[in-house]
Design a protein around this motif. Structure first.
Motif, short mmCIF file in Angstrom:
data_model
loop_
_atom_site.label_atom_id
_atom_site.label_comp_id
_atom_site.label_asym_id
_atom_site.label_seq_id
_atom_site.Cartn_x
_atom_site.Cartn_y
_atom_site.Cartn_z
N ALA A 5 0.84 -1.21 0.00
CA ALA A 5 0.00 0.00 0.00
C ALA A 5 0.87 1.25 0.00
CB ALA A 5 -0.92 0.01 1.21
N VAL A 6 0.36 2.28 -0.64
CA VAL A 6 0.96 3.61 -0.59
C VAL A 6 -0.17 4.56 -0.25
CG1 VAL A 6 2.24 5.40 -1.83
CG2 VAL A 6 2.66 2.98 -2.35
N ARG A 7 -0.02 5.27 0.86
CA ARG A 7 -1.11 6.13 1.35
C ARG A 7 -0.61 7.55 1.61
NH1 ARG A 7 -4.53 2.07 2.64
NH2 ARG A 7 -3.68 0.18 3.56
N CYS A 8 -1.57 8.45 1.68
CA CYS A 8 -1.29 9.82 2.10
C CYS A 8 -1.98 10.05 3.44
CB CYS A 8 -1.79 10.82 1.06
SG CYS A 8 -1.42 12.53 1.50
N ILE A 9 -1.23 10.52 4.41
CA ILE A 9 -1.78 10.83 5.73
C ILE A 9 -1.83 12.35 5.86
CG2 ILE A 9 -1.43 10.64 8.22
CD1 ILE A 9 0.28 8.12 7.59
N LEU A 10 -3.03 12.88 6.04
CA LEU A 10 -3.21 14.33 6.18
C LEU A 10 -3.26 14.71 7.65
CD1 LEU A 10 -5.88 15.01 3.42
CD2 LEU A 10 -3.39 15.18 3.25
N LEU A 11 -2.52 15.73 8.02
CA LEU A 11 -2.48 16.23 9.40
C LEU A 11 -2.68 17.73 9.41
CD1 LEU A 11 0.81 14.36 10.39
CD2 LEU A 11 -1.51 13.63 10.95
N SER A 12 -3.15 18.26 10.53
CA SER A 12 -3.20 19.71 10.69
C SER A 12 -3.16 20.05 12.16
CB SER A 12 -4.47 20.30 10.04
OG SER A 12 -5.62 19.87 10.73
N ALA A 13 -2.70 21.28 12.44
CA ALA A 13 -2.63 21.76 13.82
C ALA A 13 -2.79 23.27 13.81
CB ALA A 13 -1.29 21.38 14.44
N PRO A 14 -3.34 23.86 14.88
CA PRO A 14 -3.45 25.32 14.96
C PRO A 14 -2.07 25.93 14.79
CG PRO A 14 -4.63 24.28 16.77
CD PRO A 14 -3.85 23.19 16.08
N TYR A 15 -2.00 27.01 14.03
CA TYR A 15 -0.69 27.57 13.71
C TYR A 15 -0.61 29.08 13.91
CZ TYR A 15 3.49 28.78 11.08
OH TYR A 15 4.70 29.27 10.70
N ALA A 16 -1.42 29.81 13.20
CA ALA A 16 -1.26 31.26 13.18
C ALA A 16 -2.43 31.95 13.87
CB ALA A 16 -1.15 31.74 11.74
N THR A 17 -2.13 33.05 14.51
CA THR A 17 -3.17 33.81 15.20
C THR A 17 -3.86 34.76 14.23
OG1 THR A 17 -1.56 35.49 15.84
CG2 THR A 17 -1.96 33.70 17.40
N GLU A 18 -5.03 35.22 14.60
CA GLU A 18 -5.79 36.16 13.78
C GLU A 18 -4.95 37.39 13.48
OE1 GLU A 18 -9.06 36.70 11.60
OE2 GLU A 18 -9.11 35.17 13.16
N GLY A 19 -4.90 37.80 12.21
CA GLY A 19 -4.14 38.98 11.84
C GLY A 19 -2.68 38.71 11.51
N ASP A 20 -2.18 37.53 11.79
CA ASP A 20 -0.81 37.16 11.49
C ASP A 20 -0.62 37.21 9.97
OD1 ASP A 20 1.25 35.07 10.64
OD2 ASP A 20 1.61 35.17 12.81
#
Length: 199
Positions: A5-20
């Motif tokens: 198998a070859v898969r793509c794992i998608l991740l995300s995390a809070p990063y930037a504040t409002e107005g950044d």
């Protein structure tokens, strides 16, 4: 050993504040994304690779992985060169440059990860051996924020032992850039190098 198998794992995390500035320009959601390529084998060994494009176009990375995954299924992950030739030939009409090559590079990373694990060696040994014993590391930060927070951030990099800091000056006037660089330079107190990213 065969790839199953070859898969793509998608991740995300809070990063930037409002107005950044970076959030305004690149990360409207306020989340930093990542897309990892995972190559799995029938012996339970797997490898991971990460394309830079996963930070900005994770869904595109996933589609390229899905488009090319079957090219590797059933092949030996230990023959990295053969696997990569197979993929490069298949994408020659639509993926010779840019983002596609970054994703294919992540597949190659994952294959070398498997090969290193199977051999019980770090990948650098497979690529000719250790060239240096250590590398200087810089922190990447300095997005737009109040001066007091920016000063505190710079001091945290000094305390953490970095050798330099790269700050961002996206969408700022010349005077704002000068003010920000001056503030950061003073906060670093000459203890770290200072670089500027204006892209």
């Amino acid at each position: 050993m065969k790839i199953n198998a070859v898969r793509c794992i998608l991740l995300s995390a809070p990063y930037a504040t409002e107005g950044d500035a970076e959030r305004v320009q690149h990360l409207a959601s306020g989340y930093r994304a990542a897309a990892l390529v995972k190559v799995e084998t029938d012996e339970g060994i797997y490898g991971l690779g990460e394309p830079f494009a996963g930070s900005y176009a994770p869904l595109v990375v996933r589609e390229i992985v899905m488009q090319t995954a079957e090219l590797l299924v059933g092949t030996s992950p230990l023959d990295v060169a053969s696997c990569m030739r197979r993929v490069q030939l298949a994408i020659r009409y639509w993926g010779r440059t840019g983002l596609v090559q970054g994703v294919i590079g992540a597949m190659e990373m994952a294959l070398f990860d498997i090969k290193g694990k199977a051999a019980g060696l770090p990948v650098y040994e497979l690529l000719g051996g250790q060239a240096v014993s250590s590398l200087p590391v810089y922190a990447s930060g300095g997005s737009d924020k109040p001066d007091v927070d920016l000063r505190s951030e710079m001091k945290s990099y000094v305390a953490a032992g970095y050798s330099a800091v790269k700050i961002r000056v996206i969408n700022l006037s010349e005077q704002q850039v000068l003010n920000k660089v001056t503030l950061c330079h003073e906060a670093l107190d000459g203890k770290l190098g200072l670089a500027v990213d204006a892209v």
